[in-house]
Design a protein around this motif. Sequence first.
Motif, short mmCIF file in Angstrom:
data_model
loop_
_atom_site.label_atom_id
_atom_site.label_comp_id
_atom_site.label_asym_id
_atom_site.label_seq_id
_atom_site.Cartn_x
_atom_site.Cartn_y
_atom_site.Cartn_z
N THR A 73 -58.09 45.23 -13.82
CA THR A 73 -58.12 46.71 -14.28
C THR A 73 -56.90 47.33 -13.66
O THR A 73 -56.78 48.59 -14.01
CB THR A 73 -59.43 47.23 -13.97
N GLU A 114 -67.12 49.42 -15.49
CA GLU A 114 -66.81 49.54 -16.92
C GLU A 114 -67.28 48.45 -17.80
O GLU A 114 -67.98 49.00 -18.96
CB GLU A 114 -65.30 49.03 -17.22
N SER A 118 -70.74 49.37 -20.61
CA SER A 118 -70.54 49.17 -22.05
C SER A 118 -71.27 47.89 -22.50
O SER A 118 -71.10 47.35 -23.42
CB SER A 118 -68.88 48.88 -22.31
N ASP A 310 -59.27 47.34 -22.25
CA ASP A 310 -60.52 47.75 -21.60
C ASP A 310 -61.23 46.45 -21.64
O ASP A 310 -60.74 45.34 -22.12
CB ASP A 310 -60.91 48.88 -22.28
N ASN A 312 -64.49 46.15 -22.97
CA ASN A 312 -65.34 46.71 -23.86
C ASN A 312 -65.76 45.69 -24.93
O ASN A 312 -64.95 45.42 -26.13
CB ASN A 312 -64.80 47.86 -24.72
N CYS A 422 -63.24 54.62 -8.28
CA CYS A 422 -62.18 54.97 -9.02
C CYS A 422 -61.22 55.84 -8.08
O CYS A 422 -59.79 55.63 -8.39
CB CYS A 422 -62.64 55.94 -10.36
N HIS B 377 -63.27 53.05 -17.60
CA HIS B 377 -62.02 52.48 -18.39
C HIS B 377 -60.88 53.19 -18.42
O HIS B 377 -60.17 52.68 -19.37
CB HIS B 377 -63.02 52.51 -19.90
#
Lengths: 433, 433
Positions: A73, A114, A118, A310, A312, A422, B377
Motif C-alpha cells: 500500500t 482498507e 471493504s 487497491d 478491494n 494515513c 484506499h
Amino acid sequence: MNVDLFVENGWILTMDGGDRAWEKGGMAVRGEEIVAIGSMESLSHIRAEECINAAEAIVLPGFVNVHTHASMTLFRGLADDLPLMNWLENHIFPAEAKLTENLVGLGAELACLEMMASGTTTFCDMYLFENAVAEAANRAGMRAVVGEVLYDFPSPCYGPIEKGFAHVEKMIERWNSHPRITVALKPHSPYLCAPDLLQKAFQMARTHQLPFVIHLSETLAEKEKILAAYGKSPTAHLASLGVLSPQTLAAHCVVMDGEDIALLAETGTCVAHNPQSNMKLASGIAPVPAFLQAGIPVGLGTDGAASNNDLNMFSEMRTAALLHKVASGDPTVMDARTVLRMATIEGARCLGMDHKTGSLEVGKQADFILIRRNAPHMTPMYNPFSHVIYAAGRNDISDVFVAGRGVYRNRTFITLDAERICAGVREAARSFC
Amino acid sequence: MNVDLFVENGWILTMDGGDRAWEKGGMAVRGEEIVAIGSMESLSHIRAEECINAAEAIVLPGFVNVHTHASMTLFRGLADDLPLMNWLENHIFPAEAKLTENLVGLGAELACLEMMASGTTTFCDMYLFENAVAEAANRAGMRAVVGEVLYDFPSPCYGPIEKGFAHVEKMIERWNSHPRITVALKPHSPYLCAPDLLQKAFQMARTHQLPFVIHLSETLAEKEKILAAYGKSPTAHLASLGVLSPQTLAAHCVVMDGEDIALLAETGTCVAHNPQSNMKLASGIAPVPAFLQAGIPVGLGTDGAASNNDLNMFSEMRTAALLHKVASGDPTVMDARTVLRMATIEGARCLGMDHKTGSLEVGKQADFILIRRNAPHMTPMYNPFSHVIYAAGRNDISDVFVAGRGVYRNRTFITLDAERICAGVREAARSFC
C-alpha cells in the motif's frame, strides 16, 4: 438461549455446503462463535446482549483475500502502465530497498484499514519483515496467514537463507497459539528459489502442518526461464520436487497447459487467482474455468496495491466474473454464486481454514459482514448473489466482525486509528517518490 | 473579480488540450460558466459568494457516460450469467413489455441518482418513452443526450415507424432550446433497422445538426446476419448507406476488422466503448487501442444496468484500462491519462459537446466533480491520474456540479428525492420478477 450478539432480519447468505440462505434470517453469536443461524421464526428463543438490525442488509461471511503483499500500500500508484521489468527494477525494487520493519508495519496497518472497510476479514500475506504484518493484523483484529518471503539471495529482514529458516521457526513459535494469526512457509517462486530451498520449506510446512504458499507460472518469461533451467514447466518442476499438495497454495497460475492443470488437480494443490493484477501487468488470463472443472480449489486475491491498486475484493470478484466470460466466449461461466464462493468458503479452503471461517455455520468463528442494500445502485434487488458480484461496492459495507468482535461498525474503524495511520503513510511516501 | 463559486486548493486536472493540472489550484464559476482557473496564487483577485474547500480533493470535469439505457435500472440483476438470447427473450423482453412512460421515468430517475453519486454529469441515452428520460434528467439537473429508439417493428411508445419520425420531430421541437437536454436520432442497429429507416434518421440528424447514435457490430451473430443480408460487414453496410460521419456515434464496435476500423477513421465516426457489458454478455473485446491509433474518438459507456449491473464510470474506466492491457499483452496501452480522457473530454467530443463540457476551461459549462482523497484506499497519492483510474471509486465522490449548480453536495442528493424514488422502484420491481 442467551447470546452476546444477534443479527436480525438480514438477508443471510451462509455460503455453506448446502448454499442455505434466508431472506429474513438471524444469526446468534456467543464469544467468538456462531451458535445459531436460521430463519427469524426459528430463532424466537434467542435473548441477546446486543441486537444488530440487518433489515436493509445482506449478511455474508467476511471475504478471504488469499494473496496480498499488504505493505505495498506504501507504493500504491507509485508507477503504473509500465512493462513488468521496468516497473519492478526502476520503481518497485528501489522503493523496497528503503523499507524498514516499521514502514512494513505502517503499510500493513493501512492495508488492514482498507481491507476491513471493504469487507475482508482474512488475508494471506507474503512480504519482508512479516512479523510486522502479523502485529498489524493482530492490532486490527483481523485473521491472517503471514509468511516471511524466502528466496536465494539475502533478505533485508533475516540475511542469508539459512537464517531465513531460523527466522521462520521463531515466527512459528511466536504465533503458534494465536487464535487469529497463522504462519505459513512462503518461498517466493520457482525462479527465485533453488530446489533445495523449496524442498526444505515444504518439509517445514509439513512438519508444522502449515500452508506452503508460492508464486507460480505468473508470466511466460517465468515459464521459459524454468524450462531452460530444468527442462520442465514451472508446475512440472514443483511437482517433481514433491512440493505440490493440498497444503500448497499457488498464486497466479496464469501460463498453464493441460498437463500443468492435471498436476495441480492430482496433487490437490490450491490456486490463488488475482485477475486485476494479471491484467494490469499484462501477464495473461489464468484458465480458471478449467481449474474449476478439474476440481482444483480456487480462491481470489488482490495481490499487492502496487499492481492493482487497491485491496478491494468487490472489484476483484466483479473482474473475475466478467473476465472469464469474455475470455471463454461463454456468459454462463463464473456465475455470481461461483465467484462469491471463491471469495469466501473456497478461499478459506485454500488456506486450510474452512473448518473455521469462510461460511456462516454453527460452531464456526463469527467472521461476518453486513452489506447495506439501500443505495440507488443497489436498487431494486431481485437476487442477492447477483448484487454482491455485479452491483455492490466497498461503500456498501457498514459492519465487519472478526471472531465475534466488531472491527468496523457503522462505517467507523474500531480497532485502528485511521487518521494517524494515513498521516504516517503520507509522510513516509515522501521518501519513495 | 466577483464570482458565485470558488473551488479552492484542489488538485485540479483540467483534461484540456494542454493537459494542464495544478496541485494547489482554484476554479471560479459565475452562473453556469467557468470564468477563471489556475494556480491559487494566480487567483488571489477572486471574491466569491461561496467557497468550496477542495484541499483534500481531486477536481475533475464530470464524467460523460456515452452509452446508457438509463431506465433499465428497473431490471438490475433481474437475470445474469445467461446466454444473450435466453437473457433477452426470456427475461428482458418480457419485462420491457410491461413498461409504461411512468415506469421509464422512474427508472431514469433512479439512474440519475446513481450517476450523480458516482460523478457522471452528462449521459447519452437510448430507450423507449425517452421523453420521460429527458424529464428525469431535467429534474435531476443533469446534462443528457436523449433519443427515442427507432426500429422496423412497432414501438410501445409511438406505434409504427412513420409515427416514430413524427414523434422525434416533436421531441426536437420540445427540447430544442433546452440548455442541458439535446435530442439525438437513435436507430437501434443495422439488424433491427432497414436501410430506409437508417437513411431517413441520418437525414433528420443532418438537418437538425444532432448526433446519430446506433449500436454497431456488438456480436459475431450480428456480423453474420448483416453479411448474409447485405453481403457486407455491419460497418461497411452503414458506410455504403452514407450514415457514418463525425455526427455518428457507434456503440460497442466489438467485432471489427481492419477495413471496418479504416471506415470509421475515414468517415470521422465516433465509438462508444462499453467494456463491462461486452464482457458480461461475452460479446468480445473491442479493438480500442487500434481505434485510438487510427485517430477515432472513443468515449466510455456503461450500457444499461441490466448488463453491467451499475452505471459507475469508475469501474468502467478501471475495466477499460485493465482489459486492453491483458488483451494486447502490453501493459503500456490505455494508460491512466488516456482512459480518463475517454471518460471526460473524448466522451464530450463523441456527443458533439466538447465546446461545452468534458474539460475545465474558461468559457465552458461548470460541470465538475470533487473526488476526496483521504480514505485509506486513496492513501498515499503519488499521481492523481493513477488514483482516479486504479484506486478511486464512487464512494470518493463528495460533490457534483452541472452548469454551476450543485446536484450532489457533501454526499447528499439536492435535486431528487432518493428515498421516494428507491421505494417506488422497489414497488415497481414486484411486477417484473
